[in-house]
Design a protein around this motif. Structure first.
Motif, mmCIF file in Angstrom:
data_model
loop_
_atom_site.group_PDB
_atom_site.id
_atom_site.type_symbol
_atom_site.label_atom_id
_atom_site.label_comp_id
_atom_site.label_asym_id
_atom_site.label_seq_id
_atom_site.Cartn_x
_atom_site.Cartn_y
_atom_site.Cartn_z
ATOM 1 N N GLU A 28 4.796 -3.659 7.834
ATOM 2 C CA GLU A 28 4.223 -4.849 7.194
ATOM 3 C C GLU A 28 3.277 -5.579 8.139
ATOM 4 O O GLU A 28 2.183 -5.995 7.745
ATOM 5 C CB GLU A 28 5.326 -5.786 6.715
ATOM 6 N N ARG A 29 3.702 -5.752 9.388
ATOM 7 C CA ARG A 29 2.842 -6.435 10.364
ATOM 8 C C ARG A 29 1.576 -5.619 10.639
ATOM 9 O O ARG A 29 0.480 -6.170 10.738
ATOM 10 C CB ARG A 29 3.592 -6.677 11.670
ATOM 11 N N ALA A 30 1.731 -4.304 10.777
ATOM 12 C CA ALA A 30 0.571 -3.443 11.020
ATOM 13 C C ALA A 30 -0.378 -3.492 9.822
ATOM 14 O O ALA A 30 -1.599 -3.574 10.000
ATOM 15 C CB ALA A 30 1.022 -2.012 11.293
ATOM 16 N N HIS A 31 0.165 -3.470 8.624
ATOM 17 C CA HIS A 31 -0.663 -3.545 7.418
ATOM 18 C C HIS A 31 -1.466 -4.836 7.399
ATOM 19 O O HIS A 31 -2.667 -4.831 7.096
ATOM 20 C CB HIS A 31 0.217 -3.435 6.169
ATOM 21 N N THR A 32 -0.820 -5.944 7.731
ATOM 22 C CA THR A 32 -1.510 -7.231 7.787
ATOM 23 C C THR A 32 -2.644 -7.185 8.801
ATOM 24 O O THR A 32 -3.761 -7.641 8.520
ATOM 25 C CB THR A 32 -0.517 -8.352 8.152
ATOM 26 N N ASP A 33 -2.382 -6.614 9.982
ATOM 27 C CA ASP A 33 -3.420 -6.518 11.010
ATOM 28 C C ASP A 33 -4.563 -5.609 10.580
ATOM 29 O O ASP A 33 -5.732 -5.907 10.833
ATOM 30 C CB ASP A 33 -2.839 -6.008 12.331
ATOM 31 N N LEU A 34 -4.238 -4.506 9.921
ATOM 32 C CA LEU A 34 -5.281 -3.575 9.478
ATOM 33 C C LEU A 34 -6.176 -4.203 8.408
ATOM 34 O O LEU A 34 -7.357 -3.868 8.317
ATOM 35 C CB LEU A 34 -4.653 -2.281 8.943
ATOM 36 N N ALA A 35 -5.622 -5.115 7.627
ATOM 37 C CA ALA A 35 -6.391 -5.787 6.587
ATOM 38 C C ALA A 35 -7.147 -7.011 7.106
ATOM 39 O O ALA A 35 -7.974 -7.581 6.397
ATOM 40 C CB ALA A 35 -5.467 -6.198 5.445
ATOM 41 N N SER A 36 -6.895 -7.392 8.338
ATOM 42 C CA SER A 36 -7.487 -8.596 8.913
ATOM 43 C C SER A 36 -8.944 -8.372 9.335
ATOM 44 O O SER A 36 -9.252 -7.427 10.057
ATOM 45 C CB SER A 36 -6.672 -9.015 10.147
ATOM 46 N N ARG A 37 -9.804 -9.260 8.912
ATOM 47 C CA ARG A 37 -11.220 -9.190 9.335
ATOM 48 C C ARG A 37 -11.345 -9.374 10.846
ATOM 49 O O ARG A 37 -12.164 -8.732 11.474
ATOM 50 C CB ARG A 37 -12.037 -10.271 8.634
ATOM 51 N N GLU A 38 -10.524 -10.248 11.391
ATOM 52 C CA GLU A 38 -10.595 -10.539 12.818
ATOM 53 C C GLU A 38 -10.254 -9.318 13.673
ATOM 54 O O GLU A 38 -10.705 -9.204 14.813
ATOM 55 C CB GLU A 38 -9.665 -11.698 13.198
ATOM 56 N N LEU A 39 -9.448 -8.429 13.147
ATOM 57 C CA LEU A 39 -9.013 -7.258 13.910
ATOM 58 C C LEU A 39 -9.676 -5.966 13.438
ATOM 59 O O LEU A 39 -9.270 -4.879 13.844
ATOM 60 C CB LEU A 39 -7.488 -7.113 13.826
ATOM 61 N N SER A 40 -10.707 -6.085 12.615
ATOM 62 C CA SER A 40 -11.332 -4.895 12.028
ATOM 63 C C SER A 40 -11.931 -3.959 13.072
ATOM 64 O O SER A 40 -12.066 -2.767 12.816
ATOM 65 C CB SER A 40 -12.401 -5.290 11.008
ATOM 66 N N GLY A 41 -12.253 -4.455 14.252
ATOM 67 C CA GLY A 41 -12.806 -3.606 15.299
ATOM 68 C C GLY A 41 -11.754 -2.907 16.145
ATOM 69 O O GLY A 41 -12.083 -2.067 16.985
ATOM 70 N N GLN A 42 -10.493 -3.231 15.930
ATOM 71 C CA GLN A 42 -9.413 -2.630 16.714
ATOM 72 C C GLN A 42 -9.115 -1.223 16.218
ATOM 73 O O GLN A 42 -9.019 -1.003 15.015
ATOM 74 C CB GLN A 42 -8.141 -3.469 16.591
ATOM 75 N N PRO A 43 -8.926 -0.280 17.134
ATOM 76 C CA PRO A 43 -8.518 1.059 16.694
ATOM 77 C C PRO A 43 -7.110 1.023 16.090
ATOM 78 O O PRO A 43 -6.276 0.203 16.474
ATOM 79 C CB PRO A 43 -8.505 1.896 17.983
ATOM 80 N N VAL A 44 -6.877 1.912 15.144
ATOM 81 C CA VAL A 44 -5.567 1.996 14.490
ATOM 82 C C VAL A 44 -4.474 2.194 15.528
ATOM 83 O O VAL A 44 -3.411 1.576 15.446
ATOM 84 C CB VAL A 44 -5.555 3.129 13.437
#
Length: 109
Positions: free
Chosen positions: A68-84
């Protein structure tokens, strides 16, 4: 908040303390049922018994919370540049492969 079924008061308090501990330590890849039992001065068997009437096993709860936390981060615009793999590591997955497998299994695929 996680459902806590009718348990004796002391067991309810212990269960709530463990749920808080899990949420606080989700990013720690060593967060396992054994580590939780050790940190709460109880046997692994007692920990499993405490979770016996809960909707999820303790391991499933950890996995679901991390996903759930990872899903939230993956959907976040602020973290869109972070590798999976970085997001997976942030939430305690030891590798991108493990994260992908957990994500697929949770998604029914």
């Amino acid at each position: 908040m996680t459902l806590v079924r009718r348990l004796p008061r002391r067991a309810q308090e212990t269960l709530q303390r463990i749920y808080r501990f899990i949420e606080t330590n989700l990013g720690d890849p060593s967060l396992t049922p054994q580590m939780i039992a050790d940190r709460h001065n109880m046997s692994l068997r007692s920990l499993y018994a405490l979770f016996a009437d809960q909707p999820l096993t303790i391991a499933a709860h950890i996995r679901r919370s991390r996903l759930e936390r990872a899903h939230t981060d993956l959907a976040s615009r602020e973290l869109s540049g972070q590798p999976v793999r970085a997001i997976a590591a942030r939430w305690g997955f030891s590798s991108a492969t493990r994260f992908s497998r957990a994500f697929r299994e949770a998604d029914g695929g």
